[in-house]
Structure formats: C-alpha cells, structure tokens
Design a protein around this motif. Sequence first.
Motif, mmCIF file in Angstrom:
data_model
loop_
_atom_site.group_PDB
_atom_site.id
_atom_site.type_symbol
_atom_site.label_atom_id
_atom_site.label_comp_id
_atom_site.label_asym_id
_atom_site.label_seq_id
_atom_site.Cartn_x
_atom_site.Cartn_y
_atom_site.Cartn_z
ATOM 1 N N ASN A 1 0.831 -1.191 0.000
ATOM 2 C CA ASN A 1 0.000 0.000 0.000
ATOM 3 C C ASN A 1 0.878 1.258 0.000
ATOM 4 O O ASN A 1 2.093 1.186 0.076
ATOM 5 C CB ASN A 1 -0.960 -0.011 1.192
ATOM 6 N N TRP A 2 0.194 2.401 -0.115
ATOM 7 C CA TRP A 2 0.937 3.649 -0.268
ATOM 8 C C TRP A 2 1.773 4.014 0.948
ATOM 9 O O TRP A 2 2.897 4.505 0.819
ATOM 10 C CB TRP A 2 -0.032 4.793 -0.581
ATOM 11 N N THR A 3 1.208 3.787 2.143
ATOM 12 C CA THR A 3 1.951 4.181 3.342
ATOM 13 C C THR A 3 3.283 3.441 3.384
ATOM 14 O O THR A 3 4.341 4.028 3.633
ATOM 15 C CB THR A 3 1.135 3.854 4.604
ATOM 16 N N ILE B 1 -4.518 17.140 -1.145
ATOM 17 C CA ILE B 1 -5.107 16.070 -1.963
ATOM 18 C C ILE B 1 -4.046 15.013 -2.270
ATOM 19 O O ILE B 1 -2.986 15.331 -2.798
ATOM 20 C CB ILE B 1 -5.672 16.665 -3.272
ATOM 21 N N GLY B 2 -4.323 13.764 -1.895
ATOM 22 C CA GLY B 2 -3.324 12.704 -2.025
ATOM 23 C C GLY B 2 -2.256 12.922 -0.968
ATOM 24 O O GLY B 2 -1.066 12.938 -1.240
ATOM 25 N N THR B 3 -2.722 13.072 0.254
ATOM 26 C CA THR B 3 -1.830 13.496 1.352
ATOM 27 C C THR B 3 -0.727 12.485 1.674
ATOM 28 O O THR B 3 0.342 12.849 2.152
ATOM 29 C CB THR B 3 -2.662 13.827 2.608
ATOM 30 N N GLY B 4 -0.985 11.204 1.437
ATOM 31 C CA GLY B 4 0.042 10.182 1.717
ATOM 32 C C GLY B 4 0.397 10.160 3.184
ATOM 33 O O GLY B 4 -0.442 9.909 4.041
ATOM 34 N N THR B 5 1.650 10.463 3.490
ATOM 35 C CA THR B 5 2.079 10.515 4.888
ATOM 36 C C THR B 5 1.956 11.937 5.453
ATOM 37 O O THR B 5 2.561 12.259 6.473
ATOM 38 C CB THR B 5 3.527 9.997 5.041
ATOM 39 N N SER C 1 -6.659 14.435 2.738
ATOM 40 C CA SER C 1 -7.508 13.683 1.815
ATOM 41 C C SER C 1 -6.679 12.699 0.999
ATOM 42 O O SER C 1 -5.586 13.029 0.538
ATOM 43 C CB SER C 1 -8.212 14.681 0.885
ATOM 44 N N ASP C 2 -7.203 11.518 0.835
ATOM 45 C CA ASP C 2 -6.509 10.525 0.016
ATOM 46 C C ASP C 2 -7.534 9.509 -0.491
ATOM 47 O O ASP C 2 -8.610 9.361 0.090
ATOM 48 C CB ASP C 2 -5.409 9.807 0.825
ATOM 49 N N LYS C 3 -7.136 8.821 -1.558
ATOM 50 C CA LYS C 3 -8.007 7.775 -2.107
ATOM 51 C C LYS C 3 -7.908 6.505 -1.258
ATOM 52 O O LYS C 3 -8.755 5.636 -1.322
ATOM 53 C CB LYS C 3 -7.538 7.503 -3.539
ATOM 54 N N PHE C 4 -6.823 6.404 -0.483
ATOM 55 C CA PHE C 4 -6.559 5.150 0.232
ATOM 56 C C PHE C 4 -6.604 5.350 1.747
ATOM 57 O O PHE C 4 -5.935 6.233 2.301
ATOM 58 C CB PHE C 4 -5.209 4.575 -0.204
ATOM 59 N N GLN C 5 -7.384 4.469 2.393
ATOM 60 C CA GLN C 5 -7.621 4.577 3.829
ATOM 61 C C GLN C 5 -6.336 4.412 4.644
ATOM 62 O O GLN C 5 -6.174 5.054 5.687
ATOM 63 C CB GLN C 5 -8.658 3.510 4.242
ATOM 64 N N PRO D 1 -11.295 9.952 -3.864
ATOM 65 C CA PRO D 1 -10.378 10.050 -5.014
ATOM 66 C C PRO D 1 -10.388 11.485 -5.537
ATOM 67 O O PRO D 1 -11.408 12.170 -5.429
ATOM 68 C CB PRO D 1 -11.011 9.103 -6.053
ATOM 69 N N CYS D 2 -9.273 11.941 -6.074
ATOM 70 C CA CYS D 2 -9.263 13.362 -6.462
ATOM 71 C C CYS D 2 -10.060 13.616 -7.731
ATOM 72 O O CYS D 2 -10.334 14.762 -8.059
ATOM 73 C CB CYS D 2 -7.857 13.919 -6.537
ATOM 74 N N GLU D 3 -10.494 12.574 -8.406
ATOM 75 C CA GLU D 3 -11.364 12.791 -9.576
ATOM 76 C C GLU D 3 -12.800 13.077 -9.141
ATOM 77 O O GLU D 3 -13.599 13.583 -9.920
ATOM 78 C CB GLU D 3 -11.369 11.555 -10.483
ATOM 79 N N MET E 1 -1.129 19.972 -3.348
ATOM 80 C CA MET E 1 -0.899 18.641 -3.904
ATOM 81 C C MET E 1 0.578 18.450 -4.229
ATOM 82 O O MET E 1 1.229 19.390 -4.689
ATOM 83 C CB MET E 1 -1.724 18.532 -5.190
ATOM 84 N N ARG E 2 1.076 17.257 -3.940
ATOM 85 C CA ARG E 2 2.445 16.946 -4.383
ATOM 86 C C ARG E 2 2.506 15.511 -4.892
ATOM 87 O O ARG E 2 2.138 14.574 -4.195
ATOM 88 C CB ARG E 2 3.478 17.111 -3.260
ATOM 89 N N SER E 3 2.936 15.373 -6.122
ATOM 90 C CA SER E 3 3.162 14.061 -6.739
ATOM 91 C C SER E 3 1.952 13.144 -6.684
ATOM 92 O O SER E 3 2.032 12.016 -6.181
ATOM 93 C CB SER E 3 4.372 13.368 -6.081
HETATM 94 C C1 LIG Z 1 3.740 9.897 -4.284
HETATM 95 S S1 LIG Z 1 2.469 9.897 -3.099
HETATM 96 C C2 LIG Z 1 2.556 11.583 -2.531
HETATM 97 C C3 LIG Z 1 2.097 11.712 -1.112
HETATM 98 C C4 LIG Z 1 2.239 13.120 -0.526
HETATM 99 N N1 LIG Z 1 1.452 14.084 -1.269
HETATM 100 C C5 LIG Z 1 3.695 13.555 -0.451
HETATM 101 O O1 LIG Z 1 4.048 14.543 -1.095
HETATM 102 O O2 LIG Z 1 4.480 12.915 0.268
HETATM 103 C C6 LIG Z 1 0.968 9.842 -4.003
HETATM 104 C C7 LIG Z 1 -0.281 9.896 -3.155
HETATM 105 O O3 LIG Z 1 -1.409 10.047 -4.014
HETATM 106 C C8 LIG Z 1 -2.461 9.240 -3.539
HETATM 107 N N2 LIG Z 1 -3.335 8.956 -4.686
HETATM 108 C C9 LIG Z 1 -3.065 8.190 -5.764
HETATM 109 N N3 LIG Z 1 -4.091 8.216 -6.621
HETATM 110 C C10 LIG Z 1 -5.022 9.045 -6.078
HETATM 111 C C11 LIG Z 1 -6.305 9.509 -6.488
HETATM 112 N N4 LIG Z 1 -6.823 9.118 -7.655
HETATM 113 N N5 LIG Z 1 -6.967 10.345 -5.694
HETATM 114 C C12 LIG Z 1 -6.431 10.770 -4.505
HETATM 115 N N6 LIG Z 1 -5.236 10.365 -4.065
HETATM 116 C C13 LIG Z 1 -4.534 9.519 -4.841
HETATM 117 C C14 LIG Z 1 -1.773 8.015 -2.978
HETATM 118 O O4 LIG Z 1 -2.572 7.321 -2.077
HETATM 119 C C15 LIG Z 1 -0.550 8.644 -2.336
HETATM 120 O O5 LIG Z 1 -0.791 9.000 -1.014
#
Ligand SMILES: C[S@@+](CC[C@H](N)C(=O)[O-])C[C@H]1O[C@@H](n2cnc3c(N)ncnc32)[C@H](O)[C@@H]1O
Length: 288
Positions: free
Chosen positions: A7-9, A54-58, A78-82, A107-109, A123-125
């Motif tokens: 998983n992403w974490t 958006i897509g906060t990850g860690t 916010s993230d797509k994954f719990q 999901p960000c869509e 948002m980052r990456s």
């Molecule tokens: C490379 S990580 C970046 C995490 C964080 N933003 C950072 O800069 O460390 C990508 C993140 O995007 C999230 N993600 C991927 N697809 C996504 C989607 N469709 N909607 C929202 N989040 C998404 C993943 O769960 C992951 O946390």
Amino acid sequence: MSEICKNWTEWLKKNRFAGQTPEMIEQTTKWLEAVRDVILVYAEIKPYDVIIDIGTGTGLLAFKALEMQNCQGRVIFSDKFQDCLDDCKRILDESGVTSGYEMLLSPCEHIALPESTVHKALMRSVLVHIVNKQPAISEIYRILKPGGKFCAFEPVIRSNTRYWEILHPMYIEKYEDFKRVENEIMENPLDSLCNFDQDTIRMNLEIAGFSVPEVKVQEVKSNYVVQAGMVEQWFNNPPSPGQPSTKERYLQYFDEATVNKYMEDVQSYLTGREINLKTNAVFINATK
Ligand SMILES: C[S@@+](CC[C@H](N)C(=O)[O-])C[C@H]1O[C@@H](n2cnc3c(N)ncnc32)[C@H](O)[C@@H]1O
C-alpha cells in the motif's frame, strides 16, 4: 504487477528511498521539505483558511499546514486510500492533536466536498499517478472558492535523463533495442507517469477554468557515484504500489534472460562511475 509493496503508506516510508545511501536519504528528505515549503509559500496560508491536501500520503503538506495554522483552522487530509489517512490520524492521536483537521477518504477525480468550499488546494506528486489528469484538475477547480488557490508540485518524468544517455553502446548488449524501448515507455500516452509535461498541465488548468495559471519548470542537476546493487534497486523498485517496476516494463518487450543481462551490463558499466542526472518537475500556482 509488483508484489513488493502493498500500500501507499508502506511505499512512501520504504520504497521512496530505495537504493539510496544515508547521505542521499538525507538529501531527499531535505529536498522534500524544500518542495513542501515552496508549495506552502505559494499558497499564502491564512489562519482560518480551509485547506485540503489532496493525495496526502504521509501528510507531508497537511502536517505543516496544520502547524502553520496552529491547529485553529481546517486542514483536510484527503486521500483515495484509507491506509494513508489511518497513519496520519495515528500520528495526530499520538501527538495529542485533536482539532483543526479532518480526514477525507476521496479520489481526487470525485472529491466528496461541495462546490466552492476550499480556500487552498495543495498537492504533491499525485497527478503523476493518474492517467487522465483533466477530471482531477477540473474537480480541484470545482471545490475551490472564487479567489482560491491550487498550489502543487509534480515530477515531469519524461524529461528526465534516460538510462541510455548515461550508458555507452560498446558496453551494453542490445543497447539500441533498449534505447528504443525506453523511449517508447517514456512516451506512452496511457502511462500516467510519463504522459504529461508543463504544456499539457497548463492546458488542463486552462480547460478547468484557471486563468493564466503559473506553471514553473524546475530542472535539477545532480551527480553521484553509482554503488554496487543500485541498478537492481532502480529496476526493481515500483514507482507506486500496483504499478510495474522498470524491470517489469522491460519484460513486456524482452525475455527475462535478456533483461537480466541488460541489468548486469548497466550495473557493471556504471558501478564506481560518477553520473550526471537531470530531473524535471513543475510547480503549479493557479488561482480560481
Ligand atoms: C507519491 S504519493 C505523494 C504523497 C504526498 N502528497 C507527499 O508529497 O508525500 C501519491 C499519493 O497520491 C495518492 N493517490 C493516488 N491516486 C489518487 C487519487 N486518484 N486520488 C487521490 N489520491 C490519490 C496516494 O494514495 C498517495 O498518497
């Protein structure tokens, strides 16, 4: 598909730094913090702004935004994954932080927020992991209040140095074949990692409704000496959970023995050699 990370974490904690020496990990961490700080400067955060990462990850951006607001505003992790949200929540609980934030599984869509509710979207990456970027960018526009800002960073992988550029044809069997395939992979319109650059991002922003968005290209040059085992890490490390590693991508074109031989050739040519790399990215600063 790679089974290396579930998983992403887990990916963010382990694979993000795969193949790096302690000095490189320190450098990467400092670079991540510097990128975060540029995004937050662009965002011009104010005490009671509603902010979404958006897509906060860690929680790279959200934790700092929370700190900047002294836990008195509203920061949405916010993230797509719990699993990502659970981990951020655990850290907040362990730190005794009880206010100023919320968790949003989305999901960000299709962000589960009404129109015009957010002052700052960070948002980052994340776009780099989404094949079709337009719906995500249009959705960000929808949730922003008029005058609200979208501030982000995305790597532009297709403009980075390619392997064939740091190799020598004399020392690599099937050099031309791997060069052709690498170029094909890097220019695949269906591959989220490589199907965009500064021009397509700008177009996505304008179509969404952002007027005169700033899309600033950053080219970073680095050089280091390749260590034993590094090439294996580069080739086996998946770019995100569920996406094929570079080795798996090559296996769609060549048999395993050919890919293994290429990896051996690359490792033995590069080990101990100083390489110069160029990595590209964009900073986005757009106002609704
Ligand atoms: C490379 S990580 C970046 C995490 C964080 N933003 C950072 O800069 O460390 C990508 C993140 O995007 C999230 N993600 C991927 N697809 C996504 C989607 N469709 N909607 C929202 N989040 C998404 C993943 O769960 C992951 O946390």
